[in-house]
Design an enzyme around this catalytic site. Structure first.
Site, mmCIF file in Angstrom:
data_model
loop_
_atom_site.group_PDB
_atom_site.id
_atom_site.type_symbol
_atom_site.label_atom_id
_atom_site.label_comp_id
_atom_site.label_asym_id
_atom_site.label_seq_id
_atom_site.Cartn_x
_atom_site.Cartn_y
_atom_site.Cartn_z
ATOM 1 N N ASP A 92 24.316 27.123 22.880
ATOM 2 C CA ASP A 92 24.412 27.698 21.446
ATOM 3 C C ASP A 92 22.921 28.124 21.212
ATOM 4 O OD1 ASP A 92 24.500 28.285 18.780
ATOM 5 O OD2 ASP A 92 25.183 26.332 17.827
ATOM 6 N N ASP A 271 34.463 24.292 20.703
ATOM 7 C CA ASP A 271 33.546 22.895 21.016
ATOM 8 C C ASP A 271 33.418 22.395 19.875
ATOM 9 O OD1 ASP A 271 30.414 23.168 19.607
ATOM 10 O OD2 ASP A 271 31.370 25.212 19.969
#
Length: 376
Positions: A92, A271
């Site tokens: 990320d 996720d």
């Protein structure tokens, strides 16, 4: 990166596919355990590979930039070698962490200036240096730098933020072309759809992201406090726009029920910290509902932690023993619960894949949602 659709469910938008990178094949739908700081909390890499067995895990640019810092990762030869993980990794970009530091950051067109949660030092993230940091970290899939808006969010703010995220995306793409790979494998780049819970903004953002022609696309800014129904509505709008021949990643989602419902809407990748965070608080997810293992009712229950579970902890230990570990604050309790929850999440998405391939996903999904929506 190569994406190949294998099957579509006829009664929903669910898909089964494969994603191939230089670190192996990812079978979707997939859940990515969160390894924020190059570690899935409380789990050895051996346990992660042998028992939980994910095709891909997630790391975080913000945290890895602060610790151990990119020079250390470069000296190690990248994150895979640093943490001894030879499968896929996604990072990320840090946009969500910037969002969560709302009292310690300033957002401007150039980027975000933020105060470290570790030592109070000041740093700046821009689309350009976030691309460079992710080159140094060396994940297989890297994300665009974006602003994650809070919920609730006023329409005008969401609109301004979305347009800035698009401008940042253009800068990410431009700079990434000038920034060479650091290691001997390729990196795939995913842009991120924003727009809060406004359908017109979500559609506009999805169209902008789709037009970049990236190899995969992500949906951000959901699972930040909005009702599940709004999450599903936004996901549906976006999936109608994003191309079918590219993977779709819904960031930060969610409960087992959230995952199944979003698979039904066309999402491929997920996720969330929920399985690990809830595990450390004694909450276990199972196919028949959620268990609070701290409850007194389990004190003399000597049945397995989860007779249907796929990991060794599910049958090696009893509910009574696991409850005892939590009652005496023994770290092993959190480890057992973490391995169980992650194993369950991976079992869930793999069962979903089997049922998509078999053609009966919708019936199975509806049954599972009803079963899991219980407190045991």
């Amino acid at each position: 990166m190569k994406f190949e659709l294998k099957a579509k469910d006829l009664q929903s938008k669910a898909r089964a596919a494969t994603i191939k990178t230089d670190h192996g094949v990812i079978e979707t739908p997939i859940f990515m355990p969160v390894g924020t700081v190059a570690s899935v909390k409380g789990v050895h890499q051996r346990e992660l590979k042998q028992d939980i067995n994910p095709d891909i895990i997630l790391g975080n640019t913000y945290h890895l930039y602060l610790r151990p810092q990119t020079p250390i990762l470069e000296q190690a030869g990248g994150i895979h070698k640093f943490m001894n993980w030879d499968r896929n990794i996604l990072t990320d970009s840090g946009g969500y962490q910037v969002y969560s530091l709302s009292s310690n950051r300033k957002i401007k067109e150039e980027g975000v200036k933020f105060k470290s949660h570790i030592d109070g030092s000041y740093h700046t993230f821009t689309p350009e240096n976030v691309m460079e940091i992710q080159r140094s970290i060396g994940a297989d899939i890297i994300m665009a730098f974006d602003e994650c808006t809070p919920y609730p969010c006023e329409y005008n703010y969401a609109k301004r933020s979305m347009h800035m995220t698009h401008r940042w995306l253009d800068r990410c793409i431009s700079h990434l072309k000038k920034t060479p790979l650091k290691y001997d494998y390729n990196q795939a780049f995913f842009p991120i759809v924003q727009g809060s819970t406004y359908k017109d903004l979500r559609k506009q953002s999805a169209e902008y992201i789709a037009n970049t022609g990236a190899v995969g696309n992500a949906i951000g800014g959901l699972s930040v406090g909005e009702p599940a129904e709004e999450m599903y509505a936004m996901t549906e709008v976006v999936c109608e726009v994003l191309p079918e021949d590219k993977p779709r990643y819904l960031m930060g989602v969610g409960t087992p029920i959230n995952i199944l419902e979003n698979i039904a809407l066309g999402i491929d990748m997920f996720d969330c910290v929920m399985p690990t965070r809830n595990a450390r608080n004694g909450m276990l997810f199972t196919a028949h509902g959620t268990v609070n293992i701290k409850n007194l009712k389990w004190a003399n229950d000597f049945s397995p932690v989860d007779a249907m579970g796929i990991t060794f902890v599910d049958t090696d230990y009893s509910k009574a023993y696991l409850r005892h570990l939590f009652s005496v604050n023994e770290r092993l309790g959190a480890q057992i619960a973490t391995i169980h929850n992650l194993g369950f999440y991976l079992w869930l998405v793999r069962e979903a894949r089997k049922h998509i391939l078999a053609g009966d996903f919708r019936v199975w999904k509806d049954m599972m949602v009803k079963q899991m929506d219980k407190r045991l």
